[in-house]
Design a protein around this motif. Sequence first.
Motif, PDB file in Angstrom:
ATOM      1  N   ALA A  69     -35.780 -34.252   8.688  1.00  0.00           N
ATOM      2  CA  ALA A  69     -36.588 -33.354   7.876  1.00  0.00           C
ATOM      3  C   ALA A  69     -36.430 -31.914   8.355  1.00  0.00           C
ATOM      4  O   ALA A  69     -36.325 -31.662   9.549  1.00  0.00           O
ATOM      5  CB  ALA A  69     -38.056 -33.754   7.961  1.00  0.00           C
ATOM      6  N   THR A 115     -39.728 -28.707   3.813  1.00  0.00           N
ATOM      7  CA  THR A 115     -39.327 -29.691   2.820  1.00  0.00           C
ATOM      8  C   THR A 115     -40.522 -30.582   2.522  1.00  0.00           C
ATOM      9  O   THR A 115     -41.125 -31.124   3.432  1.00  0.00           O
ATOM     10  CB  THR A 115     -38.162 -30.557   3.345  1.00  0.00           C
ATOM     11  OG1 THR A 115     -37.080 -29.695   3.671  1.00  0.00           O
ATOM     12  CG2 THR A 115     -37.722 -31.563   2.310  1.00  0.00           C
ATOM     13  N   LYS A 116     -40.854 -30.733   1.238  1.00  0.00           N
ATOM     14  CA  LYS A 116     -42.013 -31.540   0.893  1.00  0.00           C
ATOM     15  C   LYS A 116     -41.637 -32.838   0.208  1.00  0.00           C
ATOM     16  O   LYS A 116     -42.479 -33.607  -0.158  1.00  0.00           O
ATOM     17  CB  LYS A 116     -42.971 -30.738   0.010  1.00  0.00           C
ATOM     18  CG  LYS A 116     -43.706 -29.657   0.789  1.00  0.00           C
ATOM     19  CD  LYS A 116     -44.744 -28.972  -0.053  1.00  0.00           C
ATOM     20  CE  LYS A 116     -45.867 -29.913  -0.433  1.00  0.00           C
ATOM     21  NZ  LYS A 116     -46.952 -29.293  -1.176  1.00  0.00           N
ATOM     22  N   GLU A 117     -40.342 -33.081   0.004  1.00  0.00           N
ATOM     23  CA  GLU A 117     -39.926 -34.304  -0.677  1.00  0.00           C
ATOM     24  C   GLU A 117     -38.854 -35.019   0.125  1.00  0.00           C
ATOM     25  O   GLU A 117     -38.112 -34.399   0.886  1.00  0.00           O
ATOM     26  CB  GLU A 117     -39.390 -33.966  -2.073  1.00  0.00           C
ATOM     27  CG  GLU A 117     -40.449 -33.387  -2.979  1.00  0.00           C
ATOM     28  CD  GLU A 117     -39.928 -33.028  -4.360  1.00  0.00           C
ATOM     29  OE1 GLU A 117     -38.716 -32.774  -4.498  1.00  0.00           O
ATOM     30  OE2 GLU A 117     -40.740 -33.002  -5.301  1.00  0.00           O
ATOM     31  N   ILE A 118     -38.804 -36.337  -0.067  1.00  0.00           N
ATOM     32  CA  ILE A 118     -37.766 -37.154   0.539  1.00  0.00           C
ATOM     33  C   ILE A 118     -37.293 -38.121  -0.542  1.00  0.00           C
ATOM     34  O   ILE A 118     -38.080 -38.533  -1.392  1.00  0.00           O
ATOM     35  CB  ILE A 118     -38.283 -37.889   1.799  1.00  0.00           C
ATOM     36  CG1 ILE A 118     -37.145 -38.629   2.516  1.00  0.00           C
ATOM     37  CG2 ILE A 118     -39.444 -38.823   1.473  1.00  0.00           C
ATOM     38  CD1 ILE A 118     -37.548 -39.183   3.896  1.00  0.00           C
ATOM     39  N   VAL A 175     -44.251 -39.724   5.820  1.00  0.00           N
ATOM     40  CA  VAL A 175     -43.907 -39.840   4.402  1.00  0.00           C
ATOM     41  C   VAL A 175     -45.020 -40.560   3.655  1.00  0.00           C
ATOM     42  O   VAL A 175     -45.497 -41.610   4.089  1.00  0.00           O
ATOM     43  CB  VAL A 175     -42.587 -40.628   4.227  1.00  0.00           C
ATOM     44  CG1 VAL A 175     -42.261 -40.827   2.748  1.00  0.00           C
ATOM     45  CG2 VAL A 175     -41.439 -39.919   4.944  1.00  0.00           C
ATOM     46  N   THR A 204     -49.632 -35.930   0.033  1.00  0.00           N
ATOM     47  CA  THR A 204     -48.812 -35.013   0.834  1.00  0.00           C
ATOM     48  C   THR A 204     -49.482 -33.654   0.911  1.00  0.00           C
ATOM     49  O   THR A 204     -49.552 -33.050   1.988  1.00  0.00           O
ATOM     50  CB  THR A 204     -47.395 -34.890   0.235  1.00  0.00           C
ATOM     51  OG1 THR A 204     -46.797 -36.190   0.191  1.00  0.00           O
ATOM     52  CG2 THR A 204     -46.514 -33.976   1.073  1.00  0.00           C
ATOM     53  N   HIS A 232     -50.802 -31.669   4.222  1.00  0.00           N
ATOM     54  CA  HIS A 232     -50.428 -30.278   4.530  1.00  0.00           C
ATOM     55  C   HIS A 232     -51.673 -29.442   4.803  1.00  0.00           C
ATOM     56  O   HIS A 232     -51.694 -28.654   5.743  1.00  0.00           O
ATOM     57  CB  HIS A 232     -49.601 -29.664   3.399  1.00  0.00           C
ATOM     58  CG  HIS A 232     -48.156 -30.029   3.456  1.00  0.00           C
ATOM     59  ND1 HIS A 232     -47.205 -29.282   4.102  1.00  0.00           N
ATOM     60  CD2 HIS A 232     -47.492 -31.098   2.954  1.00  0.00           C
ATOM     61  CE1 HIS A 232     -46.026 -29.858   3.995  1.00  0.00           C
ATOM     62  NE2 HIS A 232     -46.175 -30.976   3.294  1.00  0.00           N
ATOM     63  N   ASN A 249     -44.885 -31.131   8.276  1.00  0.00           N
ATOM     64  CA  ASN A 249     -43.655 -31.774   7.804  1.00  0.00           C
ATOM     65  C   ASN A 249     -43.889 -32.965   6.882  1.00  0.00           C
ATOM     66  O   ASN A 249     -42.942 -33.677   6.556  1.00  0.00           O
ATOM     67  CB  ASN A 249     -42.814 -32.231   9.000  1.00  0.00           C
ATOM     68  CG  ASN A 249     -42.377 -31.063   9.858  1.00  0.00           C
ATOM     69  OD1 ASN A 249     -41.943 -30.043   9.349  1.00  0.00           O
ATOM     70  ND2 ASN A 249     -42.519 -31.197  11.159  1.00  0.00           N
ATOM     71  N   ARG A 307     -44.109 -35.351   3.836  1.00  0.00           N
ATOM     72  CA  ARG A 307     -43.283 -35.345   2.636  1.00  0.00           C
ATOM     73  C   ARG A 307     -43.682 -36.475   1.692  1.00  0.00           C
ATOM     74  O   ARG A 307     -44.182 -37.506   2.118  1.00  0.00           O
ATOM     75  CB  ARG A 307     -41.802 -35.492   3.002  1.00  0.00           C
ATOM     76  CG  ARG A 307     -41.288 -34.284   3.759  1.00  0.00           C
ATOM     77  CD  ARG A 307     -39.811 -34.327   3.961  1.00  0.00           C
ATOM     78  NE  ARG A 307     -39.455 -35.335   4.954  1.00  0.00           N
ATOM     79  CZ  ARG A 307     -38.208 -35.729   5.176  1.00  0.00           C
ATOM     80  NH1 ARG A 307     -37.219 -35.246   4.478  1.00  0.00           N
ATOM     81  NH2 ARG A 307     -37.943 -36.633   6.090  1.00  0.00           N
ATOM     82  N   ASN A 308     -43.376 -36.267   0.417  1.00  0.00           N
ATOM     83  CA  ASN A 308     -43.636 -37.245  -0.628  1.00  0.00           C
ATOM     84  C   ASN A 308     -42.324 -37.942  -0.981  1.00  0.00           C
ATOM     85  O   ASN A 308     -41.310 -37.274  -1.215  1.00  0.00           O
ATOM     86  CB  ASN A 308     -44.205 -36.531  -1.861  1.00  0.00           C
ATOM     87  CG  ASN A 308     -44.481 -37.475  -3.011  1.00  0.00           C
ATOM     88  OD1 ASN A 308     -44.830 -38.635  -2.823  1.00  0.00           O
ATOM     89  ND2 ASN A 308     -44.333 -36.973  -4.222  1.00  0.00           N
TER      90      ASN A 308
END
Length: 119
Positions: free
Chosen positions: A2, A6-9, A79, A92, A96, A102, A104-105
């Motif tokens: 990560a 970055t908020k997405e995976i 996640v 998410t 935050h 860090n 993430r969704n």
Amino acid sequence: MATTGTKEIYYDELKALVGKSQNLLVVDVRSPEEVAGGHIPGSVHIPVDTVEAEFSLSPEEFKAKYGVTKPPLDAPELVFHCMMGRRGGIATNKAHELGYVNARNFVGGYKTWAEKEGK
């Protein structure tokens, strides 16, 4: 791994982490009924409407309740996911707000996971 901000995976990255990363915490924010239909291996069930309260628990309370170590605020691999992405995004954002920089969704959620895994 990560990168900060970055908020997405996506599936491929999450799949690479599951079972291999000691630091990964996957939080399933779906309803108990949805979770009963299948889940990502190693995920912890914390319904979306309780995320804020549960991640405000002390590390000892969190460990006692979920059997896993509460992640530090700078955890690199935290996640959240739901069935398709909306509730995971809400969770998410709550993380935050609590300082999990860090978090993430998982884009596509369990629906994508199940399709890719052939379930």
